[in-house]
Design an enzyme around this catalytic site. Structure first.
Site, PDB file in Angstrom:
ATOM      1  N   ARG A  28     -11.867  -2.454  -4.792  1.00 41.16           N
ATOM      2  CA  ARG A  28     -12.511  -1.190  -5.195  1.00 41.16           C
ATOM      3  C   ARG A  28     -13.053  -1.446  -6.587  1.00 41.16           C
ATOM      4  O   ARG A  28     -12.280  -1.667  -7.526  1.00 41.16           O
ATOM      5  CB  ARG A  28     -11.499  -0.047  -5.187  1.00 41.16           C
ATOM      6  CG  ARG A  28     -12.028   1.199  -5.859  1.00 41.16           C
ATOM      7  CD  ARG A  28     -11.202   2.423  -5.551  1.00 41.16           C
ATOM      8  NE  ARG A  28     -11.461   2.885  -4.195  1.00 41.16           N
ATOM      9  CZ  ARG A  28     -11.104   4.082  -3.734  1.00 41.16           C
ATOM     10  NH1 ARG A  28     -10.449   4.928  -4.493  1.00 41.16           N
ATOM     11  NH2 ARG A  28     -11.395   4.440  -2.491  1.00 41.16           N
ATOM     12  N   HIS A  35     -19.143   3.269   0.484  1.00 36.89           N
ATOM     13  CA  HIS A  35     -17.730   3.364   0.870  1.00 36.89           C
ATOM     14  C   HIS A  35     -17.629   3.173   2.390  1.00 36.89           C
ATOM     15  O   HIS A  35     -17.323   4.105   3.126  1.00 36.89           O
ATOM     16  CB  HIS A  35     -17.195   4.734   0.443  1.00 36.89           C
ATOM     17  CG  HIS A  35     -15.708   4.842   0.409  1.00 36.89           C
ATOM     18  ND1 HIS A  35     -14.864   3.787   0.677  1.00 36.89           N
ATOM     19  CD2 HIS A  35     -14.895   5.909   0.144  1.00 36.89           C
ATOM     20  CE1 HIS A  35     -13.604   4.197   0.567  1.00 36.89           C
ATOM     21  NE2 HIS A  35     -13.599   5.471   0.247  1.00 36.89           N
ATOM     22  N   GLN A  38     -14.494   4.199   4.639  1.00 37.18           N
ATOM     23  CA  GLN A  38     -14.358   5.641   4.831  1.00 37.18           C
ATOM     24  C   GLN A  38     -15.140   6.106   6.061  1.00 37.18           C
ATOM     25  O   GLN A  38     -14.660   6.910   6.858  1.00 37.18           O
ATOM     26  CB  GLN A  38     -14.880   6.379   3.589  1.00 37.18           C
ATOM     27  CG  GLN A  38     -14.740   7.875   3.682  1.00 37.18           C
ATOM     28  CD  GLN A  38     -13.289   8.325   3.719  1.00 37.18           C
ATOM     29  OE1 GLN A  38     -12.519   7.952   2.847  1.00 37.18           O
ATOM     30  NE2 GLN A  38     -12.924   9.120   4.704  1.00 37.18           N
ATOM     31  N   ASP A  85     -18.167  15.938  -0.237  1.00 36.51           N
ATOM     32  CA  ASP A  85     -17.354  15.099  -1.121  1.00 36.51           C
ATOM     33  C   ASP A  85     -17.445  15.709  -2.519  1.00 36.51           C
ATOM     34  O   ASP A  85     -18.267  16.608  -2.770  1.00 36.51           O
ATOM     35  CB  ASP A  85     -17.904  13.656  -1.098  1.00 36.51           C
ATOM     36  CG  ASP A  85     -17.048  12.673  -1.896  1.00 36.51           C
ATOM     37  OD1 ASP A  85     -15.893  13.004  -2.241  1.00 36.51           O
ATOM     38  OD2 ASP A  85     -17.545  11.568  -2.194  1.00 36.51           O
ATOM     39  N   CYS A  95     -13.680  13.129   2.573  1.00 30.83           N
ATOM     40  CA  CYS A  95     -12.932  11.873   2.410  1.00 30.83           C
ATOM     41  C   CYS A  95     -11.678  12.062   1.555  1.00 30.83           C
ATOM     42  O   CYS A  95     -10.759  11.258   1.635  1.00 30.83           O
ATOM     43  CB  CYS A  95     -13.839  10.794   1.829  1.00 30.83           C
ATOM     44  SG  CYS A  95     -14.394  11.141   0.141  1.00 30.83           S
ATOM     45  N   ARG A 132      -8.039   6.274   8.250  1.00 21.92           N
ATOM     46  CA  ARG A 132      -8.305   5.159   7.336  1.00 21.92           C
ATOM     47  C   ARG A 132      -7.407   3.982   7.708  1.00 21.92           C
ATOM     48  O   ARG A 132      -7.836   2.833   7.736  1.00 21.92           O
ATOM     49  CB  ARG A 132      -8.033   5.579   5.880  1.00 21.92           C
ATOM     50  CG  ARG A 132      -8.976   6.628   5.309  1.00 21.92           C
ATOM     51  CD  ARG A 132     -10.384   6.102   5.138  1.00 21.92           C
ATOM     52  NE  ARG A 132     -10.440   4.901   4.308  1.00 21.92           N
ATOM     53  CZ  ARG A 132     -10.412   4.892   2.960  1.00 21.92           C
ATOM     54  NH1 ARG A 132     -10.364   6.031   2.298  1.00 21.92           N
ATOM     55  NH2 ARG A 132     -10.467   3.747   2.289  1.00 21.92           N
TER      56      ARG A 132
END
Ligand code: CP
Ligand code: NVA
Length: 313
Positions: free
Chosen positions: A113, A140, A143, A231, A270, A298
Site C-alpha cells: 500500500r 485500489h 477492493q 467512498d 469500501c 476482501r
C-alpha cells in the site's frame, strides 16, 4: 525445492485479461463456500500456499487490507510479514529498486500500500516476485474484486447491470471504471467537475468500448442503478478543505438519493465510512447496505489473487 515459478503481478485491473479476473473471482466464491462454518484461523484443506511468504508493506494506514491479507495468507498456509514502511530502511531513503531486489531474495510475494502508484510499478519492475497493489493514490484493484463478488452474491451476474458511483473520482473510482470494462457492466459516475476521475482511465474505458459515463448531477447518476457505491470525500494523502467538502456535499448518499435508484439497489462502501458525510447512517445501516459482506469478501477475493500471483490457480 523450488516454489514460486509464476510471477503474476496484480497491479491494475486494466492490465489483466477479463477471463483471468473472472477465473479469480469464481475461485474466490468456491473457496469462500468451501470453508463456510470453519473457524477463521483454520488453514484451508491442502494449504495451497504452504511454504510461501507474503511481505506486506504499508506506507499508509489500514484496517481491512492488513487484516484480510494477513488472514488470507494464514488460511492458505503461507507466512505473512507485516512491514510498516516507517520501520524499514525504505522510510529512511533506501530506494524502491534496492528494496525490491533484497526482498525478492527473502519472500515469494510482496503486497504494498503505497503513497504513489509509481512506487508499486517500480517495485514490480525491479523485483523478481509478484507484486500486489493494495491501494495507491491512483487505484485500489483488490477492493473492486471484493465489490464485484459482493454484488454477484446478492444479485447474480454483474454483466449488463447498472452501477452508480457518487462523490470523489478517486483511487477506488479508477478501479471501478476498469472493472466496468473488464466485467462488462454499465457505470455512471456522479462527481463534481473538480473531482472527476482521471482523464486517462476514462479515455482507456472509451477506447475499450466500455459503457462508462461521468455526470455532475447525483440524481442522474443513481437513476435506476442496481448498485450505488461511494467512498470518503477525503482520501489518505488528500487535504480536507472547506471547498472540497462543499463541492462533494450534493453527492451524499442518503435515503432520498437511494430512492432514485432501483427498488432493490444495493449500497456499497469500501470503508472506512465517514458517517454523515458521504453516507448517512440510515443508508449504511439500512437494509440495502452490503458493506459487511463487502469487507468480508476482501479476504476471499485476495486468497484467490494470492494463489493466482504464484501460478496456483
Ligand atoms: N477498504 C480498505 O482498503 O480499507 P483499509 O484502509 O482499512 O485497508
Ligand atoms: N479512497 C480511500 C480508500 C480507503 C480504503 C483512500 O485512499 O483513503
Amino acid at each position: 525445492m523450488t516454489l514460486a515459478q509464476s510471477c503474476n503481478h496484480f497491479l491494475d485491473l486494466k492490465d489483466i485479461p477479463a477471463a483471468t479476473l473472472r477465473h479469480i473471482l469464481e475461485v474466490a466464491k468456491e473457496w469462500k463456500e468451501a470453508r463456510r462454518g470453519m473457524p477463521k484461523g483454520m488453514v484451508d484443506a491442502g494449504a495451497p500456499l504452504s511454504g510461501y511468504t507474503l511481505a506486506m508493506i504499508f506506507e499508509k494506514s489500514s484496517t481491512r487490507t492488513r487484516i484480510s491479507f494477513e488472514t488470507a495468507a494464514h488460511q492458505l498456509g503461507a507466512k505473512p510479514l507485516f512491514l510498516h514502511s516507517g520501520s524499514m530502511q525504505l522510510g529512511r531513503g533506501e530506494t524502491i529498486a534496492d528494496t525490491a531486489k533484497v526482498m525478492s531474495r527473502y519472500v515469494d510475494i510482496i503486497m504494498i500500500r503505497a503513497n504513489t502508484h509509481e512506487a508499486v510499478v517500480e517495485l514490480a519492475e525491479e523485483g523478481d516476485v509478484p507484486v500486489i497493489n493494495a491501494l495507491t493514490d491512483r487505484s485500489h484493484p483488490c477492493q473492486l474484486m471484493a465489490d464485484i463478488m459482493t454484488i454477484e452474491e446478492h444479485r447474480g451476474p454483474i454483466k449488463g447491470k447498472k452501477v452508480a458511483w457518487l462523490g470523489d473520482g478517486n483511487n477506488v473510482a479508477t478501479s471501478l471504471i476498469e472493472a466496468a470494462v473488464k466485467f462488462d457492466f454499465s457505470l455512471v459516475l456522479g462527481c463534481p467537475e473538480a473531482f472527476a476521475p482521471y482523464d486517462d482511465v476514462l479515455s482507456w474505458a472509451e477506447e475499450e468500448g466500455g459503457d462508462v459515463r461521468v455526470v455532475t448531477n447525483a440524481e442522474e447518476a443513481v437513476w435506476d442503478a442496481d448498485a450505488v457505491i461511494t467512498d470518503t470525500w477525503v482520501s489518505m494523502g488528500d487535504d480536507r478543505t472547506g471547498s472540497r467538502v462543499r463541492a462533494l456535499e450534493p453527492f451524499q448518499v442518503n435515503r432520498a438519493l437511494m430512492a432514485k435508484a432501483a427498488d432493490d439497489a444495493l449500497f456499497l462502501h469500501c470503508l472506512p465510512a465517514h458517517r454523515g458525510e458521504e453516507v448517512t447512517n440510515a443508508v449504511i445501516d439500512g437494509p440495502q447496505s452490503v458493506v459487511w459482506d463487502e469487507a468480508e469478501n476482501r479476504l476471499h477475493a485476495q486468497k484467490a489473487i494470492l494463489a493466482w500471483c504464484v501460478g496456483k490457480l
